[in-house]
Design a protein around this motif. Sequence first.
Motif, PDB file in Angstrom:
ATOM      1  N   SER A 226       0.827  -1.208   0.000  1.00 47.36           N
ATOM      2  CA  SER A 226       0.000   0.000   0.000  1.00 47.36           C
ATOM      3  C   SER A 226       0.862   1.260   0.000  1.00 47.36           C
TER       4      SER A 226
ATOM      5  N   GLY B 165      -4.002   7.852  -3.007  1.00 45.64           N
ATOM      6  CA  GLY B 165      -3.548   6.550  -2.537  1.00 45.64           C
ATOM      7  C   GLY B 165      -2.754   6.629  -1.249  1.00 45.64           C
TER       8      GLY B 165
ATOM      9  N   SER C 239      -4.397   8.819   4.540  1.00 52.27           N
ATOM     10  CA  SER C 239      -4.856   7.984   5.645  1.00 52.27           C
ATOM     11  C   SER C 239      -4.779   8.789   6.937  1.00 52.27           C
TER      12      SER C 239
ATOM     13  N   THR D 234      -8.857   8.762   0.655  1.00 48.44           N
ATOM     14  CA  THR D 234      -9.040   7.654  -0.289  1.00 48.44           C
ATOM     15  C   THR D 234     -10.398   7.668  -0.994  1.00 48.44           C
TER      16      THR D 234
END
Length: 310
Positions: free
Chosen positions: A175, A203, A206, A225
């Motif tokens: 990831s 991407g 978070s 995201t």
Amino acid sequence: MDFQHLYIDGSKFEANANRYSFAWKKGTEKQQYKLFGKITALFEEMNETLKYYGVHIPVSSEYAPEGLELTAKRYLEVIGLDESKLVTGKGHRKSLEQKLYEKLGLYKDKLSEYVEKLTICGPDRNSYSKTNHDATFMRMNRDYMGNDQLLPAYSVKIGVADEYIAVLDVQQYRSDMDCFVLLMEKFKEQYCFYPKYPVVNAGYGSFNNYIFCQTNGMEKYMKFTMYRKETKDAAYRDDPFWAVNFKTDGDGDLVCPNNRKFKLSYRQDIKGNKYGRQEEVYECEDCSGCPYARNARRRRRTGRYGSTVS
């Protein structure tokens, strides 16, 4: 050069490794715990042969190869077997004690193999290639038949400042989210400061990365995201069964399309979140006679919840 504006992107590159040589962490852990049960059953059998000697092998839920090796040596000493005189081959009848001892040796070797695999994987990876231990199996670009490819690969991340490569890192994580902090730490190691404006795509977005930027004086120039879905996908925004689209009543409680309240069921820590983030799980107060129950169940199977996680 302006090192305060850093533009980050990367890609995955297939490793020079056998694509069918994968070792999976979860599968290994599952097999390891099955082996623990077999070892416990074996110890109970061995204790039956040791009860006349007044010796008892303690059982546990987990075992280590070193412990099994020590137990095997002590077992030979107690029952008086000489390892050099153990019978083998056709025409020889093995005693029960020898059979148990040899089975323990096999379990010890198998447990050592599992421990080695888990050690190579480490705490942060779920797989590796047996012919290239540093390579992790990742989803690669689709092939000419339109199929996803799971191949041993490395994740290469590059940070560009004023059209020059300022920092580059090769990582083992699938990831992009997991690669951001590592790249920033490498940038600081080289230049002794963090960039003020790290610019990345969704991407990398978070909770962990946002908190990392905030605590280190960096602006949060990364989309989350679900940004594209929430801003571009009308079907997603208008779907009343998505948790984010639920309404609230005067008390602040979530209300489903059938005007039933959702109550907080419990909170739980999010695995792998070092900042202590929790998720809240809500359940509907009463779903009996709901005209949308069938529709909600269909969405639940596809990841769209009648009950909501936020």
